[in-house]
Design a protein around this motif. Structure first.
Motif, mmCIF file in Angstrom:
data_model
loop_
_atom_site.group_PDB
_atom_site.id
_atom_site.type_symbol
_atom_site.label_atom_id
_atom_site.label_comp_id
_atom_site.label_asym_id
_atom_site.label_seq_id
_atom_site.Cartn_x
_atom_site.Cartn_y
_atom_site.Cartn_z
ATOM 1 N N GLN A 1 0.808 -1.214 0.000
ATOM 2 C CA GLN A 1 0.000 0.000 0.000
ATOM 3 C C GLN A 1 0.850 1.278 0.000
ATOM 4 O OE1 GLN A 1 -2.826 -0.222 3.236
ATOM 5 N NE2 GLN A 1 -3.803 -2.072 2.437
ATOM 6 N N ASP A 2 2.172 1.107 0.056
ATOM 7 C CA ASP A 2 3.055 2.280 0.112
ATOM 8 C C ASP A 2 4.369 1.925 -0.576
ATOM 9 O OD1 ASP A 2 4.631 4.464 0.665
ATOM 10 O OD2 ASP A 2 4.121 4.560 2.790
ATOM 11 N N ASP A 3 4.461 2.270 -1.848
ATOM 12 C CA ASP A 3 5.603 1.889 -2.673
ATOM 13 C C ASP A 3 6.917 2.504 -2.206
ATOM 14 O OD1 ASP A 3 6.872 2.521 -5.917
ATOM 15 O OD2 ASP A 3 6.667 0.547 -5.006
ATOM 16 N N LYS A 4 6.855 3.582 -1.412
ATOM 17 C CA LYS A 4 8.078 4.259 -0.971
ATOM 18 C C LYS A 4 8.464 3.908 0.465
ATOM 19 C CE LYS A 4 7.459 8.151 -4.156
ATOM 20 N NZ LYS A 4 7.269 9.619 -4.297
ATOM 21 N N ASP A 5 7.799 2.933 1.028
ATOM 22 C CA ASP A 5 8.102 2.507 2.388
ATOM 23 C C ASP A 5 9.265 1.521 2.383
ATOM 24 O OD1 ASP A 5 7.958 2.027 5.105
ATOM 25 O OD2 ASP A 5 6.235 0.680 4.975
ATOM 26 N N LEU A 6 10.125 1.602 3.404
ATOM 27 C CA LEU A 6 11.157 0.600 3.660
ATOM 28 C C LEU A 6 10.867 0.014 5.047
ATOM 29 C CD1 LEU A 6 14.440 2.332 2.364
ATOM 30 C CD2 LEU A 6 13.157 0.464 1.280
ATOM 31 N N PRO A 7 10.047 -1.042 5.130
ATOM 32 C CA PRO A 7 9.648 -1.570 6.432
ATOM 33 C C PRO A 7 10.808 -2.127 7.251
ATOM 34 C CG PRO A 7 8.195 -2.364 4.679
ATOM 35 C CD PRO A 7 9.363 -1.718 4.018
ATOM 36 N N VAL A 8 11.849 -2.628 6.583
ATOM 37 C CA VAL A 8 12.999 -3.190 7.283
ATOM 38 C C VAL A 8 13.969 -2.054 7.608
ATOM 39 C CG1 VAL A 8 14.897 -4.851 7.183
ATOM 40 C CG2 VAL A 8 12.701 -5.378 6.082
ATOM 41 N N GLU A 9 14.191 -1.816 8.888
ATOM 42 C CA GLU A 9 14.888 -0.600 9.310
ATOM 43 C C GLU A 9 16.307 -0.484 8.767
ATOM 44 O OE1 GLU A 9 15.532 2.049 13.351
ATOM 45 O OE2 GLU A 9 15.547 -0.136 13.523
ATOM 46 N N ASP B 1 17.990 -1.664 14.623
ATOM 47 C CA ASP B 1 17.164 -2.778 15.078
ATOM 48 C C ASP B 1 17.948 -4.089 15.101
ATOM 49 O OD1 ASP B 1 14.870 -3.983 16.030
ATOM 50 O OD2 ASP B 1 14.137 -4.485 14.025
ATOM 51 N N GLY B 2 19.164 -4.045 15.652
ATOM 52 C CA GLY B 2 19.964 -5.260 15.781
ATOM 53 C C GLY B 2 20.956 -5.471 14.669
ATOM 54 N N ASN B 3 20.771 -4.827 13.533
ATOM 55 C CA ASN B 3 21.749 -4.882 12.450
ATOM 56 C C ASN B 3 22.736 -3.729 12.583
ATOM 57 O OD1 ASN B 3 19.340 -6.395 11.528
ATOM 58 N ND2 ASN B 3 20.582 -6.707 9.700
ATOM 59 N N ILE B 4 23.897 -3.895 11.988
ATOM 60 C CA ILE B 4 24.880 -2.824 11.928
ATOM 61 C C ILE B 4 25.171 -2.517 10.465
ATOM 62 C CG2 ILE B 4 27.208 -2.062 12.515
ATOM 63 C CD1 ILE B 4 25.405 -2.414 14.943
ATOM 64 N N VAL B 5 24.900 -1.294 10.051
ATOM 65 C CA VAL B 5 25.258 -0.836 8.711
ATOM 66 C C VAL B 5 26.578 -0.078 8.819
ATOM 67 C CG1 VAL B 5 24.649 0.700 6.805
ATOM 68 C CG2 VAL B 5 22.898 -0.743 7.863
ATOM 69 N N THR B 6 27.566 -0.512 8.065
ATOM 70 C CA THR B 6 28.850 0.170 8.044
ATOM 71 C C THR B 6 28.935 1.021 6.778
ATOM 72 O OG1 THR B 6 30.010 -1.579 6.835
ATOM 73 C CG2 THR B 6 29.948 -1.762 9.228
ATOM 74 N N THR C 1 17.542 -1.312 6.021
ATOM 75 C CA THR C 1 17.596 -0.863 4.630
ATOM 76 C C THR C 1 17.512 0.658 4.530
ATOM 77 O OG1 THR C 1 15.206 -1.138 4.301
ATOM 78 C CG2 THR C 1 16.613 -3.030 3.818
ATOM 79 N N ARG C 2 16.844 1.293 5.498
ATOM 80 C CA ARG C 2 16.808 2.758 5.526
ATOM 81 C C ARG C 2 18.211 3.309 5.769
ATOM 82 N NH1 ARG C 2 11.811 3.117 9.870
ATOM 83 N NH2 ARG C 2 10.440 1.612 8.795
ATOM 84 N N TYR C 3 18.948 2.664 6.668
ATOM 85 C CA TYR C 3 20.291 3.143 6.999
ATOM 86 C C TYR C 3 21.295 2.862 5.891
ATOM 87 C CZ TYR C 3 18.951 4.604 11.642
ATOM 88 O OH TYR C 3 18.370 5.278 12.693
ATOM 89 N N MET C 4 20.995 1.922 5.007
ATOM 90 C CA MET C 4 21.847 1.749 3.827
ATOM 91 C C MET C 4 21.845 3.023 2.996
ATOM 92 S SD MET C 4 23.191 -1.362 3.857
ATOM 93 C CE MET C 4 23.523 -1.993 2.202
ATOM 94 N N THR C 5 20.730 3.761 3.015
ATOM 95 C CA THR C 5 20.640 4.994 2.230
ATOM 96 C C THR C 5 21.390 6.153 2.886
ATOM 97 O OG1 THR C 5 18.588 5.872 3.220
ATOM 98 C CG2 THR C 5 18.362 4.230 1.472
ATOM 99 N N ALA C 6 21.888 5.968 4.123
ATOM 100 C CA ALA C 6 22.718 7.001 4.751
ATOM 101 C C ALA C 6 23.956 7.294 3.925
ATOM 102 C CB ALA C 6 23.118 6.572 6.167
ATOM 103 N N SER C 7 24.339 6.341 3.082
ATOM 104 C CA SER C 7 25.498 6.535 2.199
ATOM 105 C C SER C 7 25.327 7.751 1.293
ATOM 106 C CB SER C 7 25.720 5.285 1.353
ATOM 107 O OG SER C 7 24.524 4.906 0.679
ATOM 108 N N LEU C 8 24.075 8.179 1.075
ATOM 109 C CA LEU C 8 23.832 9.333 0.202
ATOM 110 C C LEU C 8 24.470 10.612 0.730
ATOM 111 C CD1 LEU C 8 20.062 8.729 -0.646
ATOM 112 C CD2 LEU C 8 21.964 8.649 -2.271
ATOM 113 N N MET C 9 24.649 10.728 2.050
ATOM 114 C CA MET C 9 25.232 11.960 2.581
ATOM 115 C C MET C 9 26.762 11.929 2.607
ATOM 116 S SD MET C 9 24.499 11.782 6.708
ATOM 117 C CE MET C 9 23.473 10.357 7.069
ATOM 118 N N TYR C 10 27.347 10.777 2.278
ATOM 119 C CA TYR C 10 28.805 10.636 2.292
ATOM 120 C C TYR C 10 29.428 10.837 0.912
ATOM 121 C CZ TYR C 10 28.666 8.643 7.018
ATOM 122 O OH TYR C 10 28.493 8.452 8.370
ATOM 123 N N ALA C 11 28.724 10.417 -0.117
ATOM 124 C CA ALA C 11 29.294 10.437 -1.454
ATOM 125 C C ALA C 11 29.513 11.869 -1.935
ATOM 126 C CB ALA C 11 28.383 9.693 -2.426
#
Length: 308
Positions: free
Chosen positions: A68-76, A227-232, A78-88
């Motif tokens: 019902q929401d094509d722009k949702d990332l329910p798995v937390e 949420d228990g995962n570590i994004v590097t 995966t949202r932090y994977m996009t943090a890379s956008l502020m580094y590049a």
């Protein structure tokens, strides 16, 4: 020295993204498929659809889609994977290794439609199910390649501003995507000012070695607990200072209209001392290939296959 428990908090014993649950599941099983590489199950629990891999009598969630929401990332994480956008330094091209249900790369494509997003997925059955159930389809600037991620990079001459690594089989990252030689290949395919983001499973003994191995190639490492995962987030050169990251985060939040704010994610940034620190085990070994690179290319396909 701050302990790992203080930095990361209490790590959940079951991880979303590599989350384990009993093979019997209360959700509705809509399709299962046994491929050369995985036992794949697609479950429905409206409005969510999830893709899971079976391993050793357990189920590991690989991707989740809100129908019902094509722009949702329910798995937390995966949202932090996009943090890379502020580094590049620039954001002209993004490569993802490990497509799964494709929601992370599709999210980036939806908000950055003029940026080339390329995903590499080993298992053709995973691609088939992603297109069938996860709202993924062919569009300009969005490409999915059926290939092993390491072989793809070895054969490619392209460079990317961001490389995302999120390849799992059950609870494990394939070993050939965790070695120093692999990260050197990744580094050689980054554009100037490029960054790497990887979801690293934190609750096993391999975490310390994985971090030391990434750090052997990339001198700068930032960590995001999700949420228990570590994004590097790893990169070369000088450290990105918090004030500089904040400026870029605010600029790109505004420019892209992102669903998940980079500025908010920045509040979760953690840096730890690798060499001589107490957080990462000093005795942890840097992971290397078991065989010479030419042999690796010949053997990757065999090692990718699941156990009989």
């Amino acid at each position: 020295m701050i302990s790992r428990s203080v930095i990361f908090g209490v790590l959940a014993s079951t991880l979303v993204g590599v989350a384990a649950s009993p093979a019997q599941d209360s959700r509705n099983l809509v399709e299962s498929k046994e491929s050369l590489y995985n036992n794949i199950y697609v479950y429905e629990q409206p409005p969510y659809v999830s893709m899971t891999f079976g391993y050793n009598r357990r189920i590991y969630t690989e991707s989740m889609y809100n129908t019902q929401d094509d722009k949702d990332l329910p798995v937390e994480y995966t949202r932090y994977m996009t943090a890379s956008l502020m580094y590049a330094k620039d954001v002209h091209s993004i490569l993802e290794i490990g497509f799964g249900g494709g929601r992370t790369s599709w999210y980036l494509h939806r908000f950055l439609p003029n940026v080339q997003v390329t995903s590499v997925e080993l298992d053709p059955a995973v691609l088939e199910l992603a297109k069938k159930y996860f709202g993924i389809h062919d569009e300009p600037k969005f490409q999915v390649v059926n290939r092993d991620g390491r072989i793809f990079l070895t054969e490619s001459k392209d460079r990317y501003d961001i490389i995302l690594i999120d390849a799992y089989r059950g609870p494990f990252v394939p070993f050939h995507l965790l070695t120093k030689e692999f990260y050197e290949i990744v580094k050689n395919h980054l554009a100037d000012g490029g960054v790497v983001a990887q979801n690293v499973e934190p609750s096993t003994m391999l975490f310390d070695s994985a971090v030391k191995t990434i750090n052997a190639v990339f001198p700068q490492l930032d960590f995001y607990k999700a949420d228990g995962n570590i994004v590097t987030v790893a990169y070369d050169g000088a450290e990105r200072k918090p004030e500089d990251l904040a400026a870029v985060a605010n600029e790109r939040d505004k420019a892209y209209g992102l669903r998940y704010s980079l500025a908010d994610m920045l509040n979760q940034r953690r840096r730890i001392q690798i060499e001589g620190g107490q957080v990462i085990d000093a005795s942890a070994k840097v992971l290397t290939d078991d065989f010479a690179p030419v042999e690796a290319l010949k053997n990757i396909e065999r090692h990718n296959r699941k156990m009989p």
